[in-house]
Scaffold this motif. Structure first.
Motif, mmCIF file in Angstrom:
data_model
loop_
_atom_site.group_PDB
_atom_site.id
_atom_site.type_symbol
_atom_site.label_atom_id
_atom_site.label_comp_id
_atom_site.label_asym_id
_atom_site.label_seq_id
_atom_site.Cartn_x
_atom_site.Cartn_y
_atom_site.Cartn_z
ATOM 1 N N ARG A 66 84.335 56.091 78.904
ATOM 2 C CA ARG A 66 85.209 56.178 77.733
ATOM 3 C C ARG A 66 85.392 57.627 77.304
ATOM 4 O O ARG A 66 86.497 58.051 76.927
ATOM 5 C CB ARG A 66 84.636 55.343 76.582
ATOM 6 N N TYR A 67 84.316 58.368 77.339
ATOM 7 C CA TYR A 67 84.402 59.787 77.014
ATOM 8 C C TYR A 67 85.363 60.485 77.983
ATOM 9 O O TYR A 67 86.244 61.255 77.570
ATOM 10 C CB TYR A 67 83.004 60.401 77.075
ATOM 11 N N ASN B 237 78.159 69.888 76.787
ATOM 12 C CA ASN B 237 78.541 69.117 77.968
ATOM 13 C C ASN B 237 77.755 69.566 79.197
ATOM 14 O O ASN B 237 77.277 68.747 79.985
ATOM 15 C CB ASN B 237 80.043 69.273 78.251
ATOM 16 N N ALA C 179 87.470 62.277 71.669
ATOM 17 C CA ALA C 179 86.500 62.718 72.674
ATOM 18 C C ALA C 179 85.195 63.145 72.019
ATOM 19 O O ALA C 179 84.103 62.821 72.497
ATOM 20 C CB ALA C 179 87.088 63.852 73.506
ATOM 21 N N HIS C 180 85.303 63.873 70.898
ATOM 22 C CA HIS C 180 84.088 64.292 70.190
ATOM 23 C C HIS C 180 83.317 63.071 69.671
ATOM 24 O O HIS C 180 82.076 63.042 69.726
ATOM 25 C CB HIS C 180 84.451 65.221 69.030
ATOM 26 N N LEU D 291 77.770 58.844 72.886
ATOM 27 C CA LEU D 291 77.037 58.991 74.136
ATOM 28 C C LEU D 291 75.711 59.691 73.930
ATOM 29 O O LEU D 291 74.706 59.395 74.567
ATOM 30 C CB LEU D 291 77.902 59.781 75.125
ATOM 31 N N HIS E 266 88.984 59.692 77.084
ATOM 32 C CA HIS E 266 89.516 60.491 75.982
ATOM 33 C C HIS E 266 89.830 61.919 76.440
ATOM 34 O O HIS E 266 90.820 62.515 75.988
ATOM 35 C CB HIS E 266 88.513 60.530 74.828
ATOM 36 N N ILE F 54 85.152 65.418 83.404
ATOM 37 C CA ILE F 54 84.958 66.076 82.106
ATOM 38 C C ILE F 54 84.694 67.566 82.280
ATOM 39 O O ILE F 54 85.332 68.414 81.643
ATOM 40 C CB ILE F 54 83.795 65.409 81.336
ATOM 41 N N ALA G 128 83.348 60.055 70.985
ATOM 42 C CA ALA G 128 82.731 59.423 72.150
ATOM 43 C C ALA G 128 81.507 60.199 72.602
ATOM 44 O O ALA G 128 80.503 59.619 73.022
ATOM 45 C CB ALA G 128 83.760 59.329 73.286
ATOM 46 N N PHE G 129 81.586 61.508 72.493
ATOM 47 C CA PHE G 129 80.446 62.344 72.870
ATOM 48 C C PHE G 129 79.259 62.061 71.968
ATOM 49 O O PHE G 129 78.123 61.909 72.434
ATOM 50 C CB PHE G 129 80.840 63.824 72.787
#
Length: 295
Positions: free
Chosen positions: A220-221, A156, A286-287, A293, A224, A140, A289-290
């Motif tokens: 998963r993040y 991040n 991705a956002h 998370l 993506h 990432i 998943a973020f």
């Protein structure tokens, strides 16, 4: 190979020192720590031997009636030889750069005790999960979409190291509890002991599942992010092809092949639009998943 995991609150220069010296950190745990008193000193034994040798030489010269000048030359030669030997001994015992690193590392490890975790703090299963965590985080943070700001690169850089530390901390606790559980179960179990241990085993299994879920959410993040990386790369390639589209259209017109060109070349624009949508969707996923998370 997994790296040393460091609490994000540890200063960066110290954290980097820990990460570069994982094996040395382990050795410092298993041997006597370096002390300031270990620094090299002028060897007292050699000094005593030299003093005795000079005294005996002077007494011998006195007994045989040697001339004064010859006595001075001999004693000077003995002194020079002693200084040479002493210098060689000092150089052999002089601290190396590795000794200095070890001393500095021990000082920081003592000060930040409990704020870093090395490979030996994890059992086999925990090491495997830690490797998955670190690979996902590295992917990432090193991605182009993160560097280009398409993800929340600032969050991040803060949140992912914190997540690595929290997962690693839980994995060390699981490792210790699993080892203790195996030790208690060694030698067989009576029905009463098995019944008493059953709730503990269920609690351990539930905790393992919860940590695994955090690892999988992180992966998963990263997945993506991989999708967005592929869409970004493909979009760049399609845009490069579209930049040369007029040349192809001119060639088709000049060769009289215009009846074949329309649908085929038109797909380039459709493909580019599709990839832009795919990129937007990958980044949006991705956002999401973020946020999942991030709790």
């Amino acid at each position: 190979m997994q790296r040393v995991v460091v609490d994000p609150e540890v200063p960066r220069d110290v954290a980097d020192l820990f990460r570069r010296n994982g094996p040395l950190l382990y050795r410092l745990r298993t041997k006597r720590p370096p002390r300031d008193g270990d620094a090299p000193r002028v060897p007292g034994v050699l000094t005593g031997i030299f003093g005795g040798t000079v005294a005996l030489a002077a007494f011998g010269l006195f007994l045989v009636g040697a001339p004064f000048a010859e006595s001075v030359v001999l004693l000077t030669a003995l002194s020079g030889f002693y200084l040479f030997i002493l210098g060689m001994v000092y150089l052999a015992r002089k601290p190396s750069p590795a000794d200095s690193v070890e001393r500095l590392l021990y000082a920081h490890a003592h000060h930040w005790q409990g704020r870093f975790l090395i490979l030996e703090d994890f059992d086999y299963d925990a090491r495997h999960l830690l490797g998955r965590v670190q690979r996902a985080i590295d992917h990432i943070l090193r991605s182009r979409v993160n560097a280009m700001g398409m993800l929340d690169s600032v969050r991040n850089s803060v949140m992912l190291p914190a997540e690595e530390w929290e997962i690693a901390r839980l994995l060390t606790k699981l490792s210790a509890l699993r080892a203790r559980h195996r030790h208690l179960a060694r030698g067989g179990r009576s029905p009463e002991v098995a019944a008493a241990m059953a709730p503990l085993e269920r609690a351990l299994a539930a905790s393992e599942a919860a940590v695994l879920a955090r690892v999988e959410a992180l992966e998963r993040y990263a997945g993506h992010v991989s999708d967005a990386e592929r869409a970004l790369l493909s979009q760049g390639q399609i845009d490069a092809l579209r930049a040369h589209l007029p040349e192809y259209e001119q060639l088709v017109a000049e060769t009289g092949a215009a009846r074949f060109s329309g649908p085929e070349i038109g797909h380039l624009s459709d493909d580019a639009d599709m990839l832009r949508r795919a990129l937007r969707e990958s980044v949006r996923s991705a956002h999401e998943a973020f946020r999942h998370l991030d709790g």
